[in-house]
Design a protein around this motif. Structure first.
Motif, PDB file in Angstrom:
ATOM      1  N   VAL B  66     -11.294  36.973  -0.197  1.00 16.15           N
ATOM      2  CA  VAL B  66     -12.244  36.060  -0.852  1.00 16.15           C
ATOM      3  C   VAL B  66     -12.408  34.791  -0.018  1.00 16.15           C
ATOM      4  CG1 VAL B  66     -12.665  34.642  -2.891  1.00 16.15           C
ATOM      5  CG2 VAL B  66     -11.811  36.987  -3.161  1.00 16.15           C
ATOM      6  N   THR B  67     -11.295  34.289   0.486  1.00 16.86           N
ATOM      7  CA  THR B  67     -11.361  33.110   1.361  1.00 16.86           C
ATOM      8  C   THR B  67     -12.149  33.439   2.620  1.00 16.86           C
ATOM      9  OG1 THR B  67      -9.155  32.583   0.541  1.00 16.86           O
ATOM     10  CG2 THR B  67      -9.946  31.322   2.438  1.00 16.86           C
ATOM     11  N   LEU B  68     -11.879  34.635   3.165  1.00 25.33           N
ATOM     12  CA  LEU B  68     -12.621  35.085   4.359  1.00 25.33           C
ATOM     13  C   LEU B  68     -14.125  35.090   4.086  1.00 25.33           C
ATOM     14  CD1 LEU B  68     -12.441  36.577   7.243  1.00 25.33           C
ATOM     15  CD2 LEU B  68     -12.799  38.639   5.904  1.00 25.33           C
ATOM     16  N   ALA B  69     -14.482  35.632   2.931  1.00 30.29           N
ATOM     17  CA  ALA B  69     -15.895  35.803   2.596  1.00 30.29           C
ATOM     18  C   ALA B  69     -16.629  34.470   2.500  1.00 30.29           C
ATOM     19  CB  ALA B  69     -16.035  36.579   1.286  1.00 30.29           C
ATOM     20  N   ARG B  70     -15.897  33.421   2.198  1.00 30.24           N
ATOM     21  CA  ARG B  70     -16.534  32.112   1.983  1.00 30.24           C
ATOM     22  C   ARG B  70     -16.484  31.210   3.208  1.00 30.24           C
ATOM     23  NH1 ARG B  70     -13.452  31.344  -3.570  1.00 30.24           N
ATOM     24  NH2 ARG B  70     -14.961  32.284  -5.013  1.00 30.24           N
ATOM     25  N   ARG B  71     -15.872  31.652   4.281  1.00 25.42           N
ATOM     26  CA  ARG B  71     -15.698  30.771   5.454  1.00 25.42           C
ATOM     27  C   ARG B  71     -17.041  30.286   5.998  1.00 25.42           C
ATOM     28  NH1 ARG B  71     -10.677  31.276   8.862  1.00 25.42           N
ATOM     29  NH2 ARG B  71     -12.048  30.618  10.559  1.00 25.42           N
ATOM     30  N   ASP B  72     -17.049  29.053   6.407  1.00 27.10           N
ATOM     31  CA  ASP B  72     -18.277  28.466   6.952  1.00 27.10           C
ATOM     32  C   ASP B  72     -18.714  29.145   8.247  1.00 27.10           C
ATOM     33  OD1 ASP B  72     -18.557  26.686   4.937  1.00 27.10           O
ATOM     34  OD2 ASP B  72     -17.522  25.045   5.968  1.00 27.10           O
ATOM     35  N   ASP B  73     -17.742  29.678   8.985  1.00 30.32           N
ATOM     36  CA  ASP B  73     -18.100  30.271  10.278  1.00 30.32           C
ATOM     37  C   ASP B  73     -18.344  31.773  10.182  1.00 30.32           C
ATOM     38  OD1 ASP B  73     -15.546  31.105   9.825  1.00 30.32           O
ATOM     39  OD2 ASP B  73     -14.676  30.248  11.659  1.00 30.32           O
ATOM     40  N   VAL B  74     -18.622  32.256   8.974  1.00 25.12           N
ATOM     41  CA  VAL B  74     -18.951  33.672   8.770  1.00 25.12           C
ATOM     42  C   VAL B  74     -20.384  33.780   8.239  1.00 25.12           C
ATOM     43  CG1 VAL B  74     -18.494  35.632   7.236  1.00 25.12           C
ATOM     44  CG2 VAL B  74     -16.598  34.538   8.451  1.00 25.12           C
ATOM     45  N   ASP B  75     -21.218  34.548   8.957  1.00 27.05           N
ATOM     46  CA  ASP B  75     -22.586  34.800   8.484  1.00 27.05           C
ATOM     47  C   ASP B  75     -22.688  36.095   7.701  1.00 27.05           C
ATOM     48  OD1 ASP B  75     -23.616  32.545   9.979  1.00 27.05           O
ATOM     49  OD2 ASP B  75     -23.418  33.784  11.771  1.00 27.05           O
ATOM     50  N   VAL B  76     -21.873  37.068   8.122  1.00 31.62           N
ATOM     51  CA  VAL B  76     -21.898  38.380   7.460  1.00 31.62           C
ATOM     52  C   VAL B  76     -20.479  38.751   7.049  1.00 31.62           C
ATOM     53  CG1 VAL B  76     -22.634  40.784   7.598  1.00 31.62           C
ATOM     54  CG2 VAL B  76     -23.687  39.087   9.102  1.00 31.62           C
ATOM     55  N   PHE B  77     -20.331  39.087   5.798  1.00 30.02           N
ATOM     56  CA  PHE B  77     -19.042  39.585   5.312  1.00 30.02           C
ATOM     57  C   PHE B  77     -19.070  41.113   5.398  1.00 30.02           C
ATOM     58  CE2 PHE B  77     -16.413  40.993   1.601  1.00 30.02           C
ATOM     59  CZ  PHE B  77     -15.188  40.657   2.151  1.00 30.02           C
ATOM     60  N   VAL B  78     -18.152  41.672   6.175  1.00 35.51           N
ATOM     61  CA  VAL B  78     -18.113  43.120   6.385  1.00 35.51           C
ATOM     62  C   VAL B  78     -16.971  43.676   5.541  1.00 35.51           C
ATOM     63  CG1 VAL B  78     -17.955  44.965   8.091  1.00 35.51           C
ATOM     64  CG2 VAL B  78     -18.986  42.770   8.723  1.00 35.51           C
ATOM     65  N   GLU B  79     -17.322  44.354   4.477  1.00 35.03           N
ATOM     66  CA  GLU B  79     -16.337  44.808   3.484  1.00 35.03           C
ATOM     67  C   GLU B  79     -15.953  46.252   3.770  1.00 35.03           C
ATOM     68  OE1 GLU B  79     -14.453  46.746   0.913  1.00 35.03           O
ATOM     69  OE2 GLU B  79     -16.566  47.106   0.416  1.00 35.03           O
ATOM     70  N   LEU B  80     -14.741  46.451   4.265  1.00 37.84           N
ATOM     71  CA  LEU B  80     -14.282  47.803   4.596  1.00 37.84           C
ATOM     72  C   LEU B  80     -12.931  48.090   3.949  1.00 37.84           C
ATOM     73  CD1 LEU B  80     -15.341  47.674   8.362  1.00 37.84           C
ATOM     74  CD2 LEU B  80     -16.572  48.755   6.479  1.00 37.84           C
ATOM     75  N   MET B  81     -12.699  47.465   2.781  1.00 41.44           N
ATOM     76  CA  MET B  81     -11.433  47.669   2.074  1.00 41.44           C
ATOM     77  C   MET B  81     -11.488  48.887   1.177  1.00 41.44           C
ATOM     78  SD  MET B  81     -10.552  43.727   1.016  1.00 41.44           S
ATOM     79  CE  MET B  81     -12.233  43.336   0.591  1.00 41.44           C
ATOM     80  N   GLY B  82     -12.626  49.074   0.508  1.00 35.83           N
ATOM     81  CA  GLY B  82     -12.739  50.187  -0.431  1.00 35.83           C
ATOM     82  C   GLY B  82     -12.235  49.824  -1.809  1.00 35.83           C
ATOM     83  N   GLY B  83     -12.528  50.717  -2.764  1.00 29.11           N
ATOM     84  CA  GLY B  83     -12.157  50.460  -4.151  1.00 29.11           C
ATOM     85  C   GLY B  83     -13.338  49.847  -4.880  1.00 29.11           C
ATOM     86  N   ALA B  84     -13.658  50.401  -6.039  1.00 27.11           N
ATOM     87  CA  ALA B  84     -14.846  49.943  -6.754  1.00 27.11           C
ATOM     88  C   ALA B  84     -14.683  48.520  -7.265  1.00 27.11           C
ATOM     89  CB  ALA B  84     -15.146  50.885  -7.925  1.00 27.11           C
ATOM     90  N   ASP B  85     -13.446  48.158  -7.587  1.00 29.15           N
ATOM     91  CA  ASP B  85     -13.210  46.821  -8.151  1.00 29.15           C
ATOM     92  C   ASP B  85     -12.158  46.108  -7.309  1.00 29.15           C
ATOM     93  OD1 ASP B  85     -14.886  46.880 -10.745  1.00 29.15           O
ATOM     94  OD2 ASP B  85     -13.844  48.807 -10.733  1.00 29.15           O
ATOM     95  N   GLY B  86     -11.419  45.229  -7.900  1.00 24.63           N
ATOM     96  CA  GLY B  86     -10.330  44.576  -7.178  1.00 24.63           C
ATOM     97  C   GLY B  86     -10.840  43.678  -6.068  1.00 24.63           C
ATOM     98  N   PRO B  87     -10.028  43.537  -4.999  1.00 25.12           N
ATOM     99  CA  PRO B  87     -10.353  42.584  -3.928  1.00 25.12           C
ATOM    100  C   PRO B  87     -11.723  42.831  -3.295  1.00 25.12           C
ATOM    101  CG  PRO B  87      -8.147  43.519  -3.628  1.00 25.12           C
ATOM    102  CD  PRO B  87      -8.761  44.234  -4.778  1.00 25.12           C
ATOM    103  N   ALA B  88     -12.102  44.095  -3.121  1.00 26.11           N
ATOM    104  CA  ALA B  88     -13.387  44.384  -2.471  1.00 26.11           C
ATOM    105  C   ALA B  88     -14.537  43.778  -3.273  1.00 26.11           C
ATOM    106  CB  ALA B  88     -13.579  45.896  -2.327  1.00 26.11           C
TER     107      ALA B  88
END
Lengths: 429, 429
Positions: B66-88
């Motif tokens: 979640v912290t990664l997803a909000r970083r100012d230096d990130v334009d695209v969040f690449v989600e490769l964790m899997g799982g319908a809910d939870g952290p992904a």
């Protein structure tokens, strides 16, 4: 909703009529999917009077496609006239110079003038799109430029001329000679006005060279295609190939070679009968894309026809309506490399068919001649004599085309071979 | 060249490592094709210590996606964790809320939360892309949203779970029972942690429902998929089907029905052995798209694996680098219809296998019971008795699933059928 995307369509043959039909019948669908209305404002064709099965009364008519291309109320010039030069080229040039997007199905024009057209489009900041120019309804240009954008492409191959595939599969299924099926295809309207475009492999080579330019990032290089038509494929070859588990297809291939060049060829080729290409029937097209990450992707669909081709034209128009403008060949035209043709052709196994005169030791003489030229034989079959001559089939191990040509000369020089031998390459498994 | 597109990657399993590898090895190619550098700024995974075969030292590390997803230096969040809910899900929500583009391979999350995620992406004006979620490296989402944009889609079908296809083809080629091949697949690492995701058809149904939403413009409707896994397919069924010219595949299908609804199913199905689907071997995927203009397009490729899946993730990233932002499902999420399930299931031919007790007139009793329920028999074969019971195969003419269930009940009520009959649908030719 923004302003409509306004089309000027030049060329109202089968494909043009198909495009008009989709714009008229799917207006809501198109607007929902692209966020914009797509509207035709003007059309042009050779004859104003022909009945094309679509209502054109709401559109302005232009006799001259160049005038159409420059109209203020046209955002996209849709070029469906065909022909590498002449009106199609003049109107496309005019459209790009006037800052209009261009969508075309004209493979010949792109194969011969693709570089200059791409440069003109990029200079004007407009799209030049040509999904319909390659493999009809199959979205293969999109798959290559966008879907496999992160891959170093290693090979693009496939069957890209439905008419040739129809002729070859029909010869096999009906047991008919080439000339008969050629006439059938002409009667069915499957052949271009100049049939050599089809059966000479030229049309398919146009398509191949467009895909090769995208895949390997070089300028379109139609003259770099090693080209062989299907006119010398006999029903005998088809039957013999089948006996050995192969079918004969007009196969195009562009591949990156070890010396860093690109090798492009369009030739009748023996492919495994049980492979996807071997099973391709009738007028279908199949394109095989190979990339370092994705492995092998196979795409199959109708290579021609009103619906499929119009579907591809419309896909390009939808992309433009959605605001997508990419360099036509997937990277800036100025960055495209000069063609670097492979120095040495990839060695391939070959199928050889020749008629041996009924002389003692004839077979041995041929085998010896081949061996001396460095051609190694994988399989050899001699059939019963037919009128004093015996057909001999030879499958070679992979050999360089130069060595093979030399070997065939040597075989002819023995004097035991009647007529001209047939040599067809065999696709590597 | 503009500023780089900066990626934050969460999940560094096989696919994540593959994405890192492509970004590192193909930096020049990607920049040339997209006009922008693509750079990784930060990564996240469960364990920081694992050796993933790629050098991560240049990237910031975040324990919390979640912290990664909000970083100012990130334009695209690449989600490769899997799982319908939870952290992904939490991280994807955070990224979209923060105005970051999202690229994900997470079919389960999309199948269950696709509508809300698409709405969030559109509200933020960012891209939410998921080419890798369906059929691995095959650019099928792109083909459907863009390549066939001008078609009213009539049917989407295919084999979308490579593990199931591996199990079914391996059973046939090795003549092994289901349980043995299941254990083999587990040992080879082909199965999900919860194998029912694969063999229960759930993973494939997730994919199907994403394609159906795009094809027919409705909200993803996972609960609307008629689902049947491959666990009851026996080696006997595979052999009997082969004898009749069929192979058994876990086939997904979404089709527009006559009543204007959409019918989605994922079921073991008999397909013609000589059809493209019938010839699909091992872990391959094949998707068949049918549209009113284009006819039928078939796409084949690897459905999983490091390279193919990373290729699809990267294709989405290249599109974003090129500036393409479309509604995730091809039209605005608000415009997507509520799911309208077909009221009546499409009648289909079925393959039935049952064991008959060794009693006089047993076959006649079954045939009568089927006939009384309106099930018309196309073919019927009784085999030799095996230990007092005789296997009987029946191929029905197309029948409604409800009628078939009733008929099977009636057949059981005769008392001559031992055990539970097997009923598998047969794909229409």
């Amino acid at each position: 909703m923004t302003t409509p995307l306004r089309l000027g369509i030049a060329g109202l043959g089968t494909v043009g009529a198909g495009v008009v039909q989709i714009v008229q019948t799917h207006a809501d669908l198109l607007a929902k999917r692209t966020g914009r209305d797509i509207a035709i404002t003007a059309v042009s064709a050779r004859s104003r009077k022909a009945d094309r099965g679509v209502d054109l009364s709401a559109y302005a008519w232009e006799d001259d496609p160049v005038t159409l291309a420059r109209r203020d109320d046209v955002d996209v010039f849709v070029e469906l006239m065909g022909g590498a030069d002449g009106p199609a080229k003049a109107a496309t040039d005019a459209a790009l110079a006037a800052g209009k997007h261009v969508v075309t199905a004209n493979k010949a024009m792109l194969a011969l003038h693709g570089q200059a057209l791409a440069e003109a489009a990029e200079a004007s900041g407009v799209a030049l799109r040509f999904e319909a120019a390659v493999a009809g309804g199959i979205p293969v240009v999109k798959a290559l430029i966008e879907g496999l954008a992160a891959n170093a492409i290693t090979r693009v191959s496939g069957v890209m001329n439905g008419t040739c595939n129809y002729i070859l599969t029909r010869m096999e299924s009906a047991g008919l000679p080439y000339d008969d099926v050629f006439e059938e295809a002409r009667a069915l309207g499957f052949l271009e006005a100049d049939p050599n475009l089809d059966v000479g492999g030229i049309d398919a080579a146009h398509k191949l060279t467009i895909l090769s330019a995208i895949a390997f990032g070089h300028r379109v290089d139609f003259d770099g295609v090693a080209l062989q038509g299907i006119g010398r494929v006999s029903i005998d070859d088809i039957h013999r190939a089948r006996d050995m588990g192969y079918r004969i297809k007009l196969l195009g291939e562009a591949r990156r070679t070890a010396d860093g060049g690109v090798e492009q060829s369009m030739r009748p080729t023996l492919v495994r009968a049980d492979s996807p290409l071997g099973q391709l029937e009738g007028g279908m097209n199949m394109v095989v894309l190979e990339g370092d990450a994705v492995g092998q992707i196979v795409l199959r669909g109708a290579g021609a026809g009103m619906g499929p081709t119009a579907s591809a034209v419309m896909a390009d128009l939808c992309d433009i309506a959605r605001g997508l403008v990419l360099p036509p060949f997937g990277q800036p035209a100025a960055a495209l490399a000069l063609p670097s043709r492979a120095k040495t052709a990839t060695p391939r196994a070959h199928y050889l068919r020749m008629m041996l005169r009924d002389e003692p030791g004839a077979l041995a003489q041929v085998a010896t001649a081949l061996g001396r030229s460095g051609i190694s034989i994988d399989r050899m079959r001699q059939y019963d004599h037919e009128g004093g001559e015996a057909p001999v089939l030879i499958v070679t191990h992979p050999c360089a085309p130069g060595d093979l040509a030399e070997a065939l000369q040597a075989a002819l020089a023995t004097g035991v071979v009647a007529g001209e031998p047939v040599a067809l390459q065999i696709e590597a498994a």
